[in-house]
Design a protein around this motif. Structure first.
Motif, PDB file in Angstrom:
ATOM      1  N   PRO A 125      -7.383 -28.486   7.715  1.00  0.00           N
ATOM      2  CA  PRO A 125      -7.571 -27.914   7.051  1.00  0.00           C
ATOM      3  C   PRO A 125      -8.473 -28.748   5.331  1.00  0.00           C
ATOM      4  O   PRO A 125      -8.354 -29.803   5.973  1.00  0.00           O
ATOM      5  N   LYS A 126      -9.404 -28.432   5.428  1.00  0.00           N
ATOM      6  CA  LYS A 126     -10.842 -28.920   4.972  1.00  0.00           C
ATOM      7  C   LYS A 126     -11.067 -29.026   3.471  1.00  0.00           C
ATOM      8  O   LYS A 126     -10.994 -27.407   3.413  1.00  0.00           O
ATOM      9  N   ALA A 127     -12.796 -29.140   2.770  1.00  0.00           N
ATOM     10  CA  ALA A 127     -12.946 -28.662   1.180  1.00  0.00           C
ATOM     11  C   ALA A 127     -14.978 -28.807   1.993  1.00  0.00           C
ATOM     12  O   ALA A 127     -14.485 -30.041   2.532  1.00  0.00           O
ATOM     13  N   PRO A 174      -9.448 -26.571  -7.727  1.00  0.00           N
ATOM     14  CA  PRO A 174      -7.757 -26.728  -8.975  1.00  0.00           C
ATOM     15  C   PRO A 174      -6.112 -27.314  -7.823  1.00  0.00           C
ATOM     16  O   PRO A 174      -6.716 -26.849  -6.838  1.00  0.00           O
ATOM     17  N   GLN A 175      -5.420 -27.194  -8.754  1.00  0.00           N
ATOM     18  CA  GLN A 175      -4.627 -28.293  -8.001  1.00  0.00           C
ATOM     19  C   GLN A 175      -3.357 -27.630  -7.089  1.00  0.00           C
ATOM     20  O   GLN A 175      -2.759 -28.233  -6.291  1.00  0.00           O
ATOM     21  N   ASP A 176      -3.759 -25.921  -7.689  1.00  0.00           N
ATOM     22  CA  ASP A 176      -2.742 -25.814  -6.150  1.00  0.00           C
ATOM     23  C   ASP A 176      -2.933 -25.481  -5.462  1.00  0.00           C
ATOM     24  O   ASP A 176      -2.365 -25.447  -4.078  1.00  0.00           O
ATOM     25  N   VAL A 177      -4.875 -25.582  -5.604  1.00  0.00           N
ATOM     26  CA  VAL A 177      -5.158 -25.529  -4.191  1.00  0.00           C
ATOM     27  C   VAL A 177      -5.189 -27.222  -2.982  1.00  0.00           C
ATOM     28  O   VAL A 177      -4.978 -26.781  -1.755  1.00  0.00           O
ATOM     29  N   ARG A 178      -5.605 -27.622  -3.632  1.00  0.00           N
ATOM     30  CA  ARG A 178      -5.650 -29.051  -3.048  1.00  0.00           C
ATOM     31  C   ARG A 178      -3.914 -29.063  -2.835  1.00  0.00           C
ATOM     32  O   ARG A 178      -4.186 -29.442  -1.495  1.00  0.00           O
ATOM     33  N   ALA A 179      -3.122 -28.857  -3.489  1.00  0.00           N
ATOM     34  CA  ALA A 179      -2.228 -29.314  -2.615  1.00  0.00           C
ATOM     35  C   ALA A 179      -1.861 -28.814  -1.466  1.00  0.00           C
ATOM     36  O   ALA A 179      -1.118 -28.652  -0.545  1.00  0.00           O
ATOM     37  N   ARG A 180      -1.718 -27.452  -1.261  1.00  0.00           N
ATOM     38  CA  ARG A 180      -2.246 -26.089  -0.232  1.00  0.00           C
ATOM     39  C   ARG A 180      -2.682 -26.842   1.068  1.00  0.00           C
ATOM     40  O   ARG A 180      -2.390 -27.182   2.327  1.00  0.00           O
ATOM     41  N   ARG A 224      -8.626 -34.802   3.937  1.00  0.00           N
ATOM     42  CA  ARG A 224      -8.420 -35.021   2.881  1.00  0.00           C
ATOM     43  C   ARG A 224      -9.212 -35.780   1.193  1.00  0.00           C
ATOM     44  O   ARG A 224      -8.984 -35.028   0.389  1.00  0.00           O
ATOM     45  N   GLN A 225      -9.700 -36.697   2.083  1.00  0.00           N
ATOM     46  CA  GLN A 225     -10.196 -37.133   1.291  1.00  0.00           C
ATOM     47  C   GLN A 225     -11.411 -35.975   0.560  1.00  0.00           C
ATOM     48  O   GLN A 225     -11.846 -36.144  -0.917  1.00  0.00           O
ATOM     49  N   SER A 226     -11.360 -35.133   1.446  1.00  0.00           N
ATOM     50  CA  SER A 226     -12.585 -34.236   0.973  1.00  0.00           C
ATOM     51  C   SER A 226     -11.976 -33.566   0.815  1.00  0.00           C
ATOM     52  O   SER A 226     -12.466 -32.393  -0.905  1.00  0.00           O
ATOM     53  N   VAL A 227     -11.292 -32.896   0.370  1.00  0.00           N
ATOM     54  CA  VAL A 227     -10.162 -32.454  -0.827  1.00  0.00           C
ATOM     55  C   VAL A 227     -10.046 -32.743  -1.808  1.00  0.00           C
ATOM     56  O   VAL A 227      -9.903 -32.293  -2.941  1.00  0.00           O
ATOM     57  N   ARG A 228     -10.042 -34.211  -1.926  1.00  0.00           N
ATOM     58  CA  ARG A 228      -9.273 -34.770  -3.231  1.00  0.00           C
ATOM     59  C   ARG A 228     -10.902 -34.912  -3.975  1.00  0.00           C
ATOM     60  O   ARG A 228     -11.299 -35.327  -5.607  1.00  0.00           O
ATOM     61  N   GLY A 229     -11.875 -35.153  -3.362  1.00  0.00           N
ATOM     62  CA  GLY A 229     -13.292 -35.429  -3.836  1.00  0.00           C
ATOM     63  C   GLY A 229     -13.755 -33.490  -4.506  1.00  0.00           C
ATOM     64  O   GLY A 229     -14.523 -33.785  -5.107  1.00  0.00           O
TER      65      GLY A 229
END
Length: 357
Positions: free
Chosen positions: A22-24, A337-343, A328-333
């Motif tokens: 999983p990534k952004a 929204p927080q719920d998507v980040r957490a998932r 994780r860094q892609s998600v944090r950057g």
């Protein structure tokens, strides 16, 4: 070759499938996200004569030979890009592009996509600037709902145009912040147009709650990255790899928590670096600079999101644990929204907990 013990060479280390990580995805341009087959079909539909170099690349599956480190090379790249964009003429073409971009990202493990667009490029064929942005946002909203991929839009100004145009775009981007616009960018040839010329546009965007994500540090050196920090108060830097040439700048990026949207295949295709091993992923990593790997323009560069993680693995020796941290860094950057980040972050942990294939 036999091993020292006289047997067969040891098996390569077992690794996990990066397309399932999983990534952004934070650096994907609108036209550049298209599938080659889609460009060819639309060109045929509208009677568009594509440049021979582009047609050959799209039919062969081999990306065109590009080298944008000089003005002539950048002009050639832009000509191919503009030709592909000229095939987008109707609402349905926009919906198709967005849907297919989402499908490709989902195949590569993306759970969040921020697609970058300059709506002025599409306005003449879509009824004007506001209708063009609304059509794009409607397509993104519908696609996100139907596919389950979190999608938002980053509106980007063009360095080649007047800064007043950028201010108009910034105001429009802020106006549509509640419709899916999450950031404001600055693209095109960074050798043209000083960052400070666009400072007012970025101030408008930041005051409206949008992320500042200009391009910098690709075609020019560390000074371009510094300008993005000093003049545009960047939260993220599109590319940023040339910061590797300045250790003090690397420390500054790390201390400020600025994420660099690094696009390894793009850097090589445009001649910024000769080969994947030359892209300074390890230098940025060792300096503690957050990175979000991106595909940039897969239509012209020939590889999508998961392939960038494969470059990190095979050209730079990133372990699965390190690839997980890149995700994780892609998600944090991201602006997720927080719920998507957490998932997504939980999904990264689950991926890493699986035994390698």
């Amino acid at each position: 070759m036999l091993s020292s013990s006289g047997g067969h060479p040891p098996n390569p280390p077992r690794v996990r499938d990066v397309s399932e990580l999983p990534k952004a995805h934070l650096h994907l341009h609108f036209t550049g996200s298209m599938r080659p087959t889609t460009v060819l079909e639309l060109a045929d539909k509208y009677g568009v004569r594509l440049p021979d170099a582009l047609t050959e690349a799209l039919t062969s599956g081999e990306p065109p030979r590009l080298r944008a480190t000089d003005e002539r090379g950048w002009f050639r790249f832009q000509r191919l890009y503009d030709a592909a964009r000229s095939c987008l003429r109707e609402h349905e073409d926009i919906r198709r592009l967005v849907r297919e971009a989402a499908e490709e990202d989902l195949k590569d493990g993306s759970g969040w996509l921020e697609i970058q667009v300059d709506p002025t490029s599409y306005a003449p064929r879509l009824g004007g600037l506001i209708p063009a942005l609304e059509i794009i946002l409607d397509a993104v909203e519908t696609t996100s709902r139907e596919t389950g991929l979190g999608m938002r839009v980053l509106v980007a100004a063009n360095r080649m145009k007047h800064p007043l145009d950028a201010r108009t775009l910034a105001r429009l981007a802020v106006r549509y912040a509640d419709r899916g616009v999450v950031g404001f960018g600055l693209s095109n040839d960074e050798r043209r147009g000083m960052a400070r010329d666009f400072d007012r546009a970025f101030a408008i965007a930041r005051e409206g709650g949008l992320l500042s994500a200009p391009h910098g540090g690709e075609l020019t050196g560390p000074s371009s990255v510094r300008d993005c920090l000093d003049d545009l108060d960047a939260n993220r830097i599109g590319h940023g790899v040339r910061a590797a040439e300045d250790p003090r700048l690397l420390r500054r990026l790390a201390e400020r928590g600025v994420t660099c949207e690094v696009c390894p295949a793009s850097n090589v295709a445009l001649g910024v670096y000769e080969k994947p091993e030359d892209v300074p992923l390890r230098t940025l990593w060792d300096a503690g600079v957050a990175m979000a790997l991106g595909a940039d323009d897969p239509l012209l560069f020939g590889s999508r999101l998961a392939a960038q993680y494969e470059i990190a693995r095979h050209a730079h020796g990133f372990s699965d644990a390190e690839l997980a941290e890149l995700a994780r860094q892609s998600v944090r950057g991201s602006a997720a929204p927080q719920d998507v980040r957490a998932r997504l972050l939980a999904g990264v942990d689950e991926w890493l907990a699986r035994p390698p294939a």
